[in-house]
Design a protein around this motif. Structure first.
Motif, mmCIF file in Angstrom:
data_model
loop_
_atom_site.group_PDB
_atom_site.id
_atom_site.type_symbol
_atom_site.label_atom_id
_atom_site.label_comp_id
_atom_site.label_asym_id
_atom_site.label_seq_id
_atom_site.Cartn_x
_atom_site.Cartn_y
_atom_site.Cartn_z
ATOM 1 N N CYS A 3 0.860 -1.190 0.000
ATOM 2 C CA CYS A 3 0.000 0.000 0.000
ATOM 3 C C CYS A 3 0.890 1.231 0.000
ATOM 4 O O CYS A 3 2.084 1.163 0.321
ATOM 5 C CB CYS A 3 -0.953 0.007 1.188
ATOM 6 N N GLY A 4 0.290 2.360 -0.370
ATOM 7 C CA GLY A 4 1.065 3.595 -0.459
ATOM 8 C C GLY A 4 1.609 4.063 0.874
ATOM 9 O O GLY A 4 2.727 4.590 0.948
ATOM 10 N N ILE A 5 0.846 3.884 1.950
ATOM 11 C CA ILE A 5 1.334 4.285 3.272
ATOM 12 C C ILE A 5 2.548 3.454 3.664
ATOM 13 O O ILE A 5 3.497 3.956 4.274
ATOM 14 C CB ILE A 5 0.230 4.145 4.337
ATOM 15 N N ALA A 6 2.534 2.172 3.325
ATOM 16 C CA ALA A 6 3.677 1.309 3.640
ATOM 17 C C ALA A 6 4.928 1.783 2.918
ATOM 18 O O ALA A 6 6.023 1.841 3.501
ATOM 19 C CB ALA A 6 3.363 -0.140 3.258
ATOM 20 N N THR A 7 4.781 2.138 1.652
ATOM 21 C CA THR A 7 5.934 2.637 0.894
ATOM 22 C C THR A 7 6.436 3.939 1.490
ATOM 23 O O THR A 7 7.645 4.128 1.682
ATOM 24 C CB THR A 7 5.544 2.838 -0.581
ATOM 25 N N THR A 34 -2.627 13.864 -1.434
ATOM 26 C CA THR A 34 -1.272 13.573 -1.900
ATOM 27 C C THR A 34 -1.279 12.326 -2.746
ATOM 28 O O THR A 34 -2.121 11.443 -2.577
ATOM 29 C CB THR A 34 -0.303 13.403 -0.717
ATOM 30 N N SER A 35 -0.348 12.268 -3.665
ATOM 31 C CA SER A 35 -0.176 11.098 -4.520
ATOM 32 C C SER A 35 1.305 10.809 -4.647
ATOM 33 O O SER A 35 2.056 11.600 -5.237
ATOM 34 C CB SER A 35 -0.782 11.345 -5.909
ATOM 35 N N VAL A 65 5.617 5.984 -24.915
ATOM 36 C CA VAL A 65 5.081 5.311 -23.733
ATOM 37 C C VAL A 65 4.333 6.291 -22.836
ATOM 38 O O VAL A 65 4.867 7.329 -22.429
ATOM 39 C CB VAL A 65 6.205 4.621 -22.942
ATOM 40 N N ILE A 66 3.097 5.933 -22.503
ATOM 41 C CA ILE A 66 2.285 6.625 -21.507
ATOM 42 C C ILE A 66 2.199 5.674 -20.310
ATOM 43 O O ILE A 66 1.963 4.480 -20.488
ATOM 44 C CB ILE A 66 0.874 6.918 -22.045
ATOM 45 N N LEU A 67 2.385 6.174 -19.115
ATOM 46 C CA LEU A 67 2.459 5.301 -17.945
ATOM 47 C C LEU A 67 1.519 5.758 -16.846
ATOM 48 O O LEU A 67 1.362 6.963 -16.595
ATOM 49 C CB LEU A 67 3.893 5.274 -17.392
ATOM 50 N N THR A 68 0.901 4.778 -16.191
ATOM 51 C CA THR A 68 0.262 4.957 -14.893
ATOM 52 C C THR A 68 0.752 3.835 -14.003
ATOM 53 O O THR A 68 0.823 2.688 -14.462
ATOM 54 C CB THR A 68 -1.280 4.878 -14.994
ATOM 55 N N PHE A 69 1.136 4.124 -12.771
ATOM 56 C CA PHE A 69 1.490 3.034 -11.865
ATOM 57 C C PHE A 69 0.815 3.240 -10.521
ATOM 58 O O PHE A 69 0.386 4.338 -10.181
ATOM 59 C CB PHE A 69 3.013 2.887 -11.705
ATOM 60 N N GLY A 70 0.753 2.172 -9.767
ATOM 61 C CA GLY A 70 0.126 2.207 -8.448
ATOM 62 C C GLY A 70 -0.865 1.070 -8.303
ATOM 63 O O GLY A 70 -1.179 0.363 -9.266
ATOM 64 N N LEU A 71 -1.332 0.872 -7.092
ATOM 65 C CA LEU A 71 -2.306 -0.184 -6.842
ATOM 66 C C LEU A 71 -3.602 0.114 -7.592
ATOM 67 O O LEU A 71 -4.139 1.220 -7.515
ATOM 68 C CB LEU A 71 -2.571 -0.313 -5.344
ATOM 69 N N LEU A 72 -4.095 -0.881 -8.283
ATOM 70 C CA LEU A 72 -5.243 -0.717 -9.155
ATOM 71 C C LEU A 72 -6.539 -0.709 -8.344
ATOM 72 O O LEU A 72 -6.785 -1.606 -7.532
ATOM 73 C CB LEU A 72 -5.271 -1.879 -10.160
ATOM 74 N N LEU A 93 -0.615 13.634 8.225
ATOM 75 C CA LEU A 93 -1.957 13.307 7.757
ATOM 76 C C LEU A 93 -1.905 13.046 6.256
ATOM 77 O O LEU A 93 -1.625 13.956 5.469
ATOM 78 C CB LEU A 93 -2.928 14.449 8.055
ATOM 79 N N HIS A 94 -2.184 11.813 5.869
ATOM 80 C CA HIS A 94 -2.202 11.478 4.446
ATOM 81 C C HIS A 94 -3.549 11.807 3.814
ATOM 82 O O HIS A 94 -3.656 11.845 2.583
ATOM 83 C CB HIS A 94 -1.854 10.003 4.260
ATOM 84 N N THR A 95 -4.554 12.037 4.633
ATOM 85 C CA THR A 95 -5.873 12.474 4.162
ATOM 86 C C THR A 95 -6.431 13.487 5.160
ATOM 87 O O THR A 95 -6.296 13.296 6.367
ATOM 88 C CB THR A 95 -6.851 11.290 4.041
ATOM 89 N N VAL A 96 -7.013 14.555 4.638
ATOM 90 C CA VAL A 96 -7.777 15.490 5.465
ATOM 91 C C VAL A 96 -9.180 15.535 4.874
ATOM 92 O O VAL A 96 -9.359 15.970 3.730
ATOM 93 C CB VAL A 96 -7.152 16.896 5.484
ATOM 94 N N LEU A 97 -10.139 15.055 5.622
ATOM 95 C CA LEU A 97 -11.511 14.968 5.121
ATOM 96 C C LEU A 97 -12.209 16.321 5.224
ATOM 97 O O LEU A 97 -12.247 16.933 6.287
ATOM 98 C CB LEU A 97 -12.301 13.926 5.907
ATOM 99 N N ALA A 98 -12.769 16.765 4.106
ATOM 100 C CA ALA A 98 -13.494 18.034 4.109
ATOM 101 C C ALA A 98 -14.823 17.907 4.844
ATOM 102 O O ALA A 98 -15.272 18.856 5.493
ATOM 103 C CB ALA A 98 -13.730 18.499 2.671
ATOM 104 N N LYS A 99 -15.467 16.744 4.740
ATOM 105 C CA LYS A 99 -16.764 16.531 5.377
ATOM 106 C C LYS A 99 -16.732 15.239 6.187
ATOM 107 O O LYS A 99 -17.321 14.224 5.791
ATOM 108 C CB LYS A 99 -17.861 16.479 4.325
ATOM 109 N N PRO A 100 -16.031 15.231 7.314
ATOM 110 C CA PRO A 100 -15.969 14.013 8.125
ATOM 111 C C PRO A 100 -17.299 13.739 8.808
ATOM 112 O O PRO A 100 -18.067 14.674 9.091
ATOM 113 C CB PRO A 100 -14.883 14.346 9.151
ATOM 114 N N ASN A 101 -17.554 12.453 9.097
ATOM 115 C CA ASN A 101 -18.709 12.163 9.937
ATOM 116 C C ASN A 101 -18.333 12.449 11.392
ATOM 117 O O ASN A 101 -17.191 12.821 11.694
ATOM 118 C CB ASN A 101 -19.206 10.728 9.727
#
Length: 760
Positions: A18-22, A293-294, A193-200, A117-125
């Motif tokens: 996962c991205g956080i692990a990396t 973030t990406s 070459v056009i590239l996209t990488f990451g978990l699908l 913080l890897h995510t900041v929610l605009a509308k958290p519950n």
């Protein structure tokens, strides 16, 4: 700044996919590699009963759904007496409602917590908001990777500005390279070459990019879209490979099977960098704007790739001002058009590549680690508290001894090896050993004290600094080592690019100004041997330091044609950096400000004066004038760029921590500007900058002890740093040497009052 000995990072960790692990793994490695005496570890969070074959860096494991594990982790961290804990937070990776189990850990810790913080929610519950508010309350500092995150924390959660740091996602250091070699190696020779990488996963918008392929193929029949990455483990667990299969079906329906390649792999970093290196265009067609973030975007941008992206938050900031191309969400026609335009316009594509690469140098993991360490230091001392605003004039402390060159503390910081790096208060700290950076600065000071009216350093001491530099040279790597332990053991086989450049600067000055002719010849010879290596460097400061050294070396070796070529090449590189970044409101060489900033314009001006190249001088003057607007308060006092803001993209500099090296660099640059254009205002500015040492600063604190010549390591928001290390004392003495020379030039001339109070 004294580094912490023990730092723990909490988050996921490779080999978990996962991205956080990396990110967690890369961050921990970067911090561990940033200092020879920092000890780091990871507290890894495992998902849904999974186990992993972790490396030794993982010191403790938490089962995400077992609250007792969080409690035990806190006990482990407390027993280990860690200085700081750095939490990587993402909703969904911790157990409990809204990931609330992590609060059981944080609430029991005895050390400060810095939360990324890897995510900041605009509308958290309600549950998510409650967890976020507790996180903010528990954390000494909050780090986000985009300015949008800071704005949302401020507006939606009421977090004060001084508690938030913006530090860009780190990227690996990778050379700027053409894609052809990597294409040939990976089997894509002759293809665009056009590239996209990451978990699908469905949120990535891969189907939109597939829909764009037919229009791209009308313009580039050799185009191929490579989708690199395994399916997200959570998706596989819930749905198997249904999403991947649906994408492959879409490819077949459009008849583009030979132009879309799926590589179902979770690759290591080296392989990933090869794939990025081979692409001509990188695309992130994400479907949701709320992506703070990406890592995939940061990596591709950092390797100098033209990026076409939808307008999610991270992309909007990183690709702004023409650094990439933004297209609407879900719009296959727009994506196809923009990618086709890039693939058929090589000059535009190359210009975008070069700008992306130059812009991203402040994002390397080495730089990111330095910024994290600075935040850790602030967190440990509670320095996020706001400083009470000060109004009115600040009195400058005057002392009869302020004009004297007192060397007592400097001499106490030296032993028979060289100059110590650090001190605890005024006591030399042997635990941190030595570095070539500080000993090169000491050699520069020895040269400065050969000026008329100064008392020279002893021959023995000057020879000691020269011997340290000689011993630092590693002929096997053609680089200077930097860090040495107190036991005289080198802690690395090569130092940073900047330390290499700074050492060349000292050698160049030694070749020109040393009192010993034999040592002058030694310095010139070693300079010539170590110079060619800089042509492989990317750091603009390494170029600037080397140019300052070339100013001395070329004066004594005017027939060295190769040195003259390198001199122009390095200066042209700085000019190119300035041209690629400069805008009407940002006249600088990089997208952000860092340390020793004024050395860049100083190097251009000195090179322009020596080589009679007006363009260099003009660029140096222009960029220095702009820098001074950033380093001058509304009341007219000097405020050096603070370490807390290093690397922030096009942001006003942070006020703290302020360090002596910035003042010294600015004094020297202003005096060079005075020699360049004759404007006496530069002399007044240099004097005003020197007054920062004497108490004309944000805290009205005198930083120097005129009786011993010691200098505090800088200004925190609420106090001075009482440690008085090698860099600080040499910086102060070099600044004083410049001001004393200026005072002598001004004999018989009405100098400003502040200058008269500190002149010899």
């Amino acid at each position: 700044m004294t580094p912490h000995r023990r730092i723990a990072v909490i988050g996921n960790s490779l080999p978990r996919r996962c991205g956080i692990a990396t990110f967690t793994t890369d961050l921990e490695r970067a911090i561990a590699n940033s200092r020879p005496n920092i000890e780091t570890c990871i507290v890894a969070v495992n998902d849904h009963g999974q186990t992993y074959d972790y490396p030794a860096s993982v010191a403790f494991q938490i089962r995400d759904d077992v609250v007792e594990d969080y409690v035990r982790a806190a006990a482990f961290l407390n027993a280990g007496r860690f200085d700081v804990v750095c939490l990587q937070h993402e909703f969904g990776i911790f157990g409990g409602e809204a990931g609330g189990y992590i609060l059981e850990l944080l609430s029991r810790l005895h050390m400060p917590v810095v939360t990324t913080l890897h995510t900041v929610l605009a509308k958290p519950n309600a549950a998510q908001r409650a967890v976020m508010e507790r996180l903010v309350e528990t954390s000494s500092k909050i780090i986000v990777m985009a300015i949008k995150g800071k704005e949302m924390l401020r507006s939606s959660y009421g977090v004060v500005d001084d508690k938030i740091e913006v530090i860009a996602h780190g990227i690996p250091e990778f050379p700027f390279a053409e894609p052809d070699a990597a294409k040939a190696k990976l089997g894509f020779d002759g293809r665009a070459v056009i590239l996209t990488f990451g978990l699908l996963s469905p949120s990535k918008g891969i189907e939109v990019m597939i829909d764009a392929m037919p229009s791209i193929l009308q313009r580039r029949t050799d185009a191929v879209y490579v989708v690199l990455g395994a399916t997200h483990p959570n998706l596989v667990r819930d749905q198997g490979e249904a999403y991947r299969e649906s994408l492959m079906t879409r490819v077949r329906e459009l008849g583009v099977e030979s132009h879309v390649v799926f590589l179902d792999q979770f690759v290591d970093q080296a392989t990933l960098l090869e794939f990025i290196s081979m692409c001509d265009v990188y695309v992130t067609p994400y479907l949701n704007e709320a992506q703070m973030t990406s890592g995939t975007l940061a990596y591709s941008f950092g390797l100098g790739k033209p990026v076409v992206s939808t307008p999610y938050w991270h992309a909007l900031e990183l690709l702004d001002d023409g650094r990439g191309v933004i297209v609407p969400f879900g719009n296959a026609a727009a994506i196809g058009k923009e990618i086709a335009l890039l693939l058929t316009d090589a000059p535009r594509r190359q210009a975008m590549r070069e700008r992306a690469y130059a812009t991203s140098r402040s994002m390397t993991w080495e730089r990111t680690a330095e910024r994290y360490i600075a935040v850790f230091e602030n967190a440990r001392h509670g320095d996020w508290l706001k400083v009470v605003a000060r109004t009115g004039p600040v009195a400058i402390a005057h002392s009869p001894a302020a004009s004297d060159m007192q060397l007592g503390h400097f001499l106490s910081m030296c032993d028979d090896t060289g100059l110590f790096q650090h001190a605890v208060h005024s006591v030399p700290d042997r635990a941190h050993g030595y570095c070539v950076d500080d000993n090169a600065r000491a050699l520069l000071l020895a040269c400065a004290l050969n000026n008329p009216g100064e008392k020279r350093l002893s021959e023995v001491l000057t020879a000691r600094f020269a011997a340290f530099v000689q011993h630092a040279w590693n002929p096997d790597t053609r680089r200077f080592r930097n860090f040495m332990g107190f036991n005289r053991t080198w802690l690395e086989d090569r130092g940073s690019e900047d330390s290499h450049g700074r050492t060349l600067w000292a050698l160049g000055e030694c070749a020109r100004r040393d009192a010993n002719p034999s040592r002058q010849r030694w310095a010139a010879a070693l300079f010539a041997e170590a110079l060619p290596t800089v042509m492989t460097f990317r750091s603009p400061r390494a170029s600037a330091f080397t140019l300052l050294g070339l100013d001395g070396y070329c004066a004594v070796a005017p027939d060295d044609l190769r040195a003259r070529e390198i001199r122009h090449s390095l200066a042209d590189g700085l000019m190119s950096g300035l041209a690629s970044v400069e805008t009407p409101d940002w006249s600088w060489f990089e997208e952000g400000l860092a340390y020793d900033n004024a050395r860049l314009p100083q190097a251009l001006m000195q090179t322009g004066i020596a080589t009679q190249t007006p363009g260099y001088v003009d660029a140096g003057l222009r960029s220095l004038r702009w820098l001074m607007t950033q380093q001058t308060t509304p009341t007219g006092q000097f405020r050096p760029v603070g370490t807390a803001g290093f690397g922030e993209l096009r942001q006003p500099p942070r006020a703290f921590d302020q360090q002596p090296v910035e003042a010294t660099a600015t004094i020297a640059a202003c005096l060079t500007a005075w020699r360049a254009d004759g404007d006496v205002e530069w002399k007044a500015i240099a004097t005003n900058v020197f007054a920062w040492f004497l108490g004309r600063n944000d805290l009205s604190i005198v930083l120097v002890d005129p009786e011993t010549g010691s200098c505090r390591d800088g200004l925190h928001p609420d106090r001075a740093n009482e440690n008085r290390g090698g860099e600080s004392v040499v910086s102060y003495l070099l600044g004083l040497a410049d001001i004393r020379q200026l005072a002598r030039v001004n004999v018989g001339v009405a100098a400003p009052a502040a200058l008269r109070s500190i002149g010899a």
